[in-house]
Motif scaffolding. Structure first.
Motif, PDB file in Angstrom:
ATOM      1  N   LYS A  56       0.842  -1.201   0.000  1.00 34.42           N
ATOM      2  CA  LYS A  56       0.000   0.000   0.000  1.00 34.42           C
ATOM      3  C   LYS A  56       0.878   1.252   0.000  1.00 34.42           C
ATOM      4  CE  LYS A  56      -4.067  -1.936   2.115  1.00 34.42           C
ATOM      5  NZ  LYS A  56      -5.013  -1.885   3.200  1.00 34.42           N
ATOM      6  N   PHE A  57       0.412   2.279  -0.693  1.00 41.31           N
ATOM      7  CA  PHE A  57       1.178   3.522  -0.734  1.00 41.31           C
ATOM      8  C   PHE A  57       0.254   4.721  -0.907  1.00 41.31           C
ATOM      9  CE2 PHE A  57       0.871   1.947  -5.042  1.00 41.31           C
ATOM     10  CZ  PHE A  57       0.541   3.061  -5.778  1.00 41.31           C
ATOM     11  N   ILE A  58       0.801   5.898  -0.608  1.00 44.21           N
ATOM     12  CA  ILE A  58       0.100   7.167  -0.774  1.00 44.21           C
ATOM     13  C   ILE A  58       0.922   8.016  -1.729  1.00 44.21           C
ATOM     14  CG2 ILE A  58      -0.617   9.289   0.382  1.00 44.21           C
ATOM     15  CD1 ILE A  58      -0.905   7.732   2.926  1.00 44.21           C
ATOM     16  N   ILE A  59       0.281   8.740  -2.616  1.00 44.50           N
ATOM     17  CA  ILE A  59       1.005   9.640  -3.506  1.00 44.50           C
ATOM     18  C   ILE A  59       1.081  11.001  -2.831  1.00 44.50           C
ATOM     19  CG2 ILE A  59       1.008  10.757  -5.746  1.00 44.50           C
ATOM     20  CD1 ILE A  59      -0.485   8.289  -6.815  1.00 44.50           C
ATOM     21  N   LYS A  60       2.318  11.475  -2.599  1.00 51.72           N
ATOM     22  CA  LYS A  60       2.543  12.754  -1.929  1.00 51.72           C
ATOM     23  C   LYS A  60       3.418  13.645  -2.789  1.00 51.72           C
ATOM     24  CE  LYS A  60       1.761  12.484   2.833  1.00 51.72           C
ATOM     25  NZ  LYS A  60       2.160  13.093   4.057  1.00 51.72           N
ATOM     26  N   LYS A  61       3.306  14.922  -2.559  1.00 49.70           N
ATOM     27  CA  LYS A  61       4.132  15.883  -3.278  1.00 49.70           C
ATOM     28  C   LYS A  61       5.382  16.149  -2.460  1.00 49.70           C
ATOM     29  CE  LYS A  61       3.507  20.057  -5.953  1.00 49.70           C
ATOM     30  NZ  LYS A  61       2.622  21.194  -6.215  1.00 49.70           N
ATOM     31  N   LYS A  75       4.671   7.136  -1.442  1.00 47.06           N
ATOM     32  CA  LYS A  75       5.181   6.870  -0.093  1.00 47.06           C
ATOM     33  C   LYS A  75       4.555   5.567   0.385  1.00 47.06           C
ATOM     34  CE  LYS A  75       5.310   8.679   4.559  1.00 47.06           C
ATOM     35  NZ  LYS A  75       4.696   9.622   5.486  1.00 47.06           N
ATOM     36  N   TYR A  76       5.390   4.552   0.625  1.00 49.75           N
ATOM     37  CA  TYR A  76       4.890   3.246   1.029  1.00 49.75           C
ATOM     38  C   TYR A  76       4.537   3.237   2.506  1.00 49.75           C
ATOM     39  CZ  TYR A  76       6.043   1.442  -3.497  1.00 49.75           C
ATOM     40  OH  TYR A  76       6.063   1.219  -4.847  1.00 49.75           O
ATOM     41  N   ILE A  77       3.401   2.625   2.817  1.00 46.52           N
ATOM     42  CA  ILE A  77       2.886   2.590   4.185  1.00 46.52           C
ATOM     43  C   ILE A  77       3.274   1.266   4.831  1.00 46.52           C
ATOM     44  CG2 ILE A  77       0.798   2.671   5.589  1.00 46.52           C
ATOM     45  CD1 ILE A  77      -0.518   4.102   3.191  1.00 46.52           C
ATOM     46  N   LYS A  78       3.775   1.350   6.059  1.00 43.61           N
ATOM     47  CA  LYS A  78       4.112   0.134   6.804  1.00 43.61           C
ATOM     48  C   LYS A  78       2.853  -0.433   7.432  1.00 43.61           C
ATOM     49  CE  LYS A  78       8.803   1.387   8.035  1.00 43.61           C
ATOM     50  NZ  LYS A  78       9.746   1.607   9.133  1.00 43.61           N
ATOM     51  N   LYS A  79       2.858  -1.750   7.661  1.00 48.66           N
ATOM     52  CA  LYS A  79       1.727  -2.389   8.332  1.00 48.66           C
ATOM     53  C   LYS A  79       1.727  -2.002   9.792  1.00 48.66           C
ATOM     54  CE  LYS A  79       1.521  -6.625   5.645  1.00 48.66           C
ATOM     55  NZ  LYS A  79       1.606  -8.076   5.745  1.00 48.66           N
ATOM     56  N   LEU A  80       0.554  -1.768  10.346  1.00 48.60           N
ATOM     57  CA  LEU A  80       0.437  -1.453  11.758  1.00 48.60           C
ATOM     58  C   LEU A  80       0.437  -2.736  12.571  1.00 48.60           C
ATOM     59  CD1 LEU A  80      -2.291   1.314  11.654  1.00 48.60           C
ATOM     60  CD2 LEU A  80       0.157   1.612  11.966  1.00 48.60           C
ATOM     61  N   ARG A  81       1.109  -2.687  13.698  1.00 49.28           N
ATOM     62  CA  ARG A  81       1.182  -3.859  14.566  1.00 49.28           C
ATOM     63  C   ARG A  81      -0.053  -3.901  15.447  1.00 49.28           C
ATOM     64  NH1 ARG A  81       5.899  -4.748  18.952  1.00 49.28           N
ATOM     65  NH2 ARG A  81       5.131  -6.706  19.733  1.00 49.28           N
ATOM     66  N   THR A  82      -0.700  -5.054  15.513  1.00 54.34           N
ATOM     67  CA  THR A  82      -1.889  -5.182  16.344  1.00 54.34           C
ATOM     68  C   THR A  82      -1.515  -5.802  17.678  1.00 54.34           C
ATOM     69  OG1 THR A  82      -2.392  -7.332  15.397  1.00 54.34           O
ATOM     70  CG2 THR A  82      -3.454  -5.437  14.384  1.00 54.34           C
ATOM     71  N   SER A  83      -2.223  -5.400  18.709  1.00 55.80           N
ATOM     72  CA  SER A  83      -1.945  -5.949  20.033  1.00 55.80           C
ATOM     73  C   SER A  83      -2.698  -7.265  20.218  1.00 55.80           C
ATOM     74  CB  SER A  83      -2.369  -4.954  21.112  1.00 55.80           C
ATOM     75  OG  SER A  83      -3.744  -4.722  21.016  1.00 55.80           O
ATOM     76  N   ASN A  84      -2.254  -8.037  21.187  1.00 55.78           N
ATOM     77  CA  ASN A  84      -2.917  -9.308  21.482  1.00 55.78           C
ATOM     78  C   ASN A  84      -4.243  -9.033  22.178  1.00 55.78           C
ATOM     79  OD1 ASN A  84      -0.745 -10.796  20.511  1.00 55.78           O
ATOM     80  ND2 ASN A  84       0.343 -10.509  22.423  1.00 55.78           N
ATOM     81  N   LYS A  85      -5.275  -9.780  21.803  1.00 59.83           N
ATOM     82  CA  LYS A  85      -6.595  -9.596  22.395  1.00 59.83           C
ATOM     83  C   LYS A  85      -7.029 -10.854  23.111  1.00 59.83           C
ATOM     84  CE  LYS A  85      -8.133  -6.065  19.298  1.00 59.83           C
ATOM     85  NZ  LYS A  85      -8.749  -4.917  19.839  1.00 59.83           N
TER      86      LYS A  85
END
Length: 85
Positions: free
Chosen positions: A12-17, A26-36
């Motif tokens: 996944k990425f966002i186009i930025k100026k 701009k490539y987006i890193k994966k968000l870390r999820t907490s244990n549930k």
């Protein structure tokens, strides 16, 4: 191009100026999820200093529920021992 053209979660990425005026991906890193917790679906509190929990049901069940389960189990065994006598 930096990565493959497939639309996946890791691509996944966002186009930025940029400051120079060019449009850059701009490539987006994966968000870390907490244990549930399995039962209450609450976040299990963990810290970076202690990544591993060394108790029963470590990162699966919230500590309050583990406490309840142990108490119930203890009371059941006490009740059984009283019946035998």
């Amino acid at each position: 191009k930096k990565r493959k053209t497939y639309k996946t979660n890791s691509n996944k990425f966002i186009i930025k100026k940029s400051p120079s005026g060019k449009y850059v991906a701009k490539y987006i890193k994966k968000l870390r999820t907490s244990n549930k917790c399995k039962y209450t679906n609450k976040d299990i509190p963990t810290s970076n200093k202690k990544p591993r929990l060394s108790r029963i049901y470590g990162k699966e069940i919230h500590h309050k529920i583990v406490k309840q389960k142990l108490l119930i189990k203890f009371l059941k065994t006490e009740n059984k021992s009283l019946r035998i006598d």
